[in-house]
Enzyme design. Structure first.
Site, PDB file in Angstrom:
ATOM      1  N   HIS A  91       0.837  -1.180   0.024  1.00 39.55           N
ATOM      2  CA  HIS A  91       0.103  -0.037  -0.261  1.00 39.55           C
ATOM      3  C   HIS A  91       0.813   1.201  -0.002  1.00 39.55           C
ATOM      4  O   HIS A  91       1.063   1.890  -1.156  1.00 39.55           O
ATOM      5  CB  HIS A  91      -1.131  -0.050   1.179  1.00 39.55           C
ATOM      6  CG  HIS A  91      -2.047  -1.059   1.329  1.00 39.55           C
ATOM      7  ND1 HIS A  91      -2.965  -1.291   0.193  1.00 39.55           N
ATOM      8  CD2 HIS A  91      -2.133  -2.231   2.251  1.00 39.55           C
ATOM      9  CE1 HIS A  91      -3.590  -2.455   0.538  1.00 39.55           C
ATOM     10  NE2 HIS A  91      -3.410  -2.902   1.598  1.00 39.55           N
TER      11      HIS A  91
HETATM   12  O1  RIB Z   1      -5.944   0.665   3.407  1.00 37.47           O
HETATM   13  C1  RIB Z   1      -4.470   0.516   3.369  1.00 37.47           C
HETATM   14  C2  RIB Z   1      -4.136   1.496   4.388  1.00 37.47           C
HETATM   15  O2  RIB Z   1      -4.548   0.979   5.601  1.00 37.47           O
HETATM   16  C3  RIB Z   1      -2.407   1.643   4.515  1.00 37.47           C
HETATM   17  O3  RIB Z   1      -1.977   2.841   4.849  1.00 37.47           O
HETATM   18  C4  RIB Z   1      -1.912   0.674   5.468  1.00 37.47           C
HETATM   19  O4  RIB Z   1      -0.771   1.083   6.229  1.00 37.47           O
HETATM   20  C5  RIB Z   1      -3.378   0.726   6.517  1.00 37.47           C
HETATM   21  O5  RIB Z   1      -3.074   1.934   7.391  1.00 37.47           O
END
Ligand code: RIB
Ligand code: CA
Length: 311
Positions: free
Chosen positions: A239
């Protein structure tokens, strides 16, 4: 590029910070922490651990909001583990957070630099950014860009059927940021779900001749145990690092300028990012929404940058 990373570490957040630290194109002015994956105290400890792992105790960490603007705090310990940093065993930090509140640091830094100088990299719930914008409206004209990992279009939700976690935790803050007029680049689940942390890719990190590579591989191996099972893929999504990767090589990504709004009324779709991909609303475009990435090139870039850390 002068940036501030606002974050809720989280293993993927930590990789984002490491990539920013090791890349000469970027000057990381500071890290601000926010409640999200874990509570803000733990998130701050994790950020400090990351600075020590990188040997960059000189970069200040500022603790921020301990809860969303209005919503009760929801965490993601089911993904990231109780401490938000499971997978690698890092020593307790010997450094401490700076005394200044994260929101004060954000405002002071943007106001002390010429307009259009500071980029904010938002990889957690956007509570601190919303508070800063509310406290100092001049940020609307002075922040160069907000680059955020958040939201989703056709990939729909990860924490609920319709909402991505960072926006779901603080949808009101996301709405304030989206309506701020500050240029925004969004890296949503649509693109992060294409960057699978496959065994082969993690093996490349593991093989690097430094401790950072091994720690990153261990972190992502932990994080993927939940997400690979959920999605049935060889590896989970990657992510937050997409934000810094876009800053370094924007041509790796493809998307379009669209209007994005956030659901803040209905419990059924709370935190849903409503993406007007086909331009049917007639509303002004406020987000560069990126849905595609050259994934192999992105992993080559991550590997090449992690290799720069000393043995
Ligand atoms: O949905 C993904 C996000 O949620 C990313 O920032 C991960 O670190 C969690 O915080
Ligand atoms: Ca995060």
């Amino acid at each position: 590029m002068k940036i501030i990373i606002d974050t809720d570490p989280g293993q993927d957040d930590a990789l984002t910070i490491l990539l920013a630290l090791i890349s000469p194109e970027i000057e990381l002015l500071g890290v601000t922490t926010v409640a999200g994956n874990v509570g803000v105290q733990q998130a701050t400890i994790n950020a400090l651990k990351t600075m020590e792992l990188a040997g960059r105790e000189d970069i200040p960490v500022f603790m921020g909001a301990d809860r969303p603007l209005l919503r009760p705090l929801v965490n993601a310990t089911h993904v990231h583990g109780r401490t938000g940093f499971e997978g690698a065993d890092l020593p307790d930090p010997t450094i401490t957070a700076a005394p200044e509140h994260a929101v004060d640091f954000l405002i002071r830094t943007v106001m002390d630099h010429p307009p259009g100088t500071i980029t904010l990299c938002a990889i957690g719930p956007m509570t601190n950014l919303a508070l800063a914008i509310a406290r100092e409206p001049a940020l609307r004209e002075r922040v160069a860009r907000i680059v955020t990992m958040s939201g989703a279009f056709s990939e729909v939700g990860n924490i609920t059927p319709t909402a991505e976690f960072n926006i779901y935790v603080d949808p009101h803050a996301a709405a304030i940021v989206l309506e701020s007029g500050i240029p925004i680049t969004m890296l949503p689940l649509d693109v992060t779900h294409t960057l699978h942390t496959s065994a082969a890719r993690l093996a490349r990190f593991e093989a690097l001749p430094n401790r950072v590579g091994a720690v990153v591989a261990d972190w992502l191996r932990f994080e993927k145990r939940f997400e690979a099972t959920k999605y049935g893929t060889d590896g989970g999504p990657l992510h937050d690092p997409n934000t810094v990767l876009w800053l370094l090589k924007p041509d790796l990504y493809r998307g379009r300028n669209v209007n994005v709004r956030v659901e803040t009324g209905s419990e059924l779709t709370m935190g849903m990012s409503v993406v007007d991909w086909w331009g049917v609303s007639g509303l002004p475009t406020n987000v560069l929404f990126l849905r595609e990435c050259d994934v192999d090139a992105a992993y080559d870039l991550i590997t090449e940058r992690l290799a720069r850390f000393p043995a």
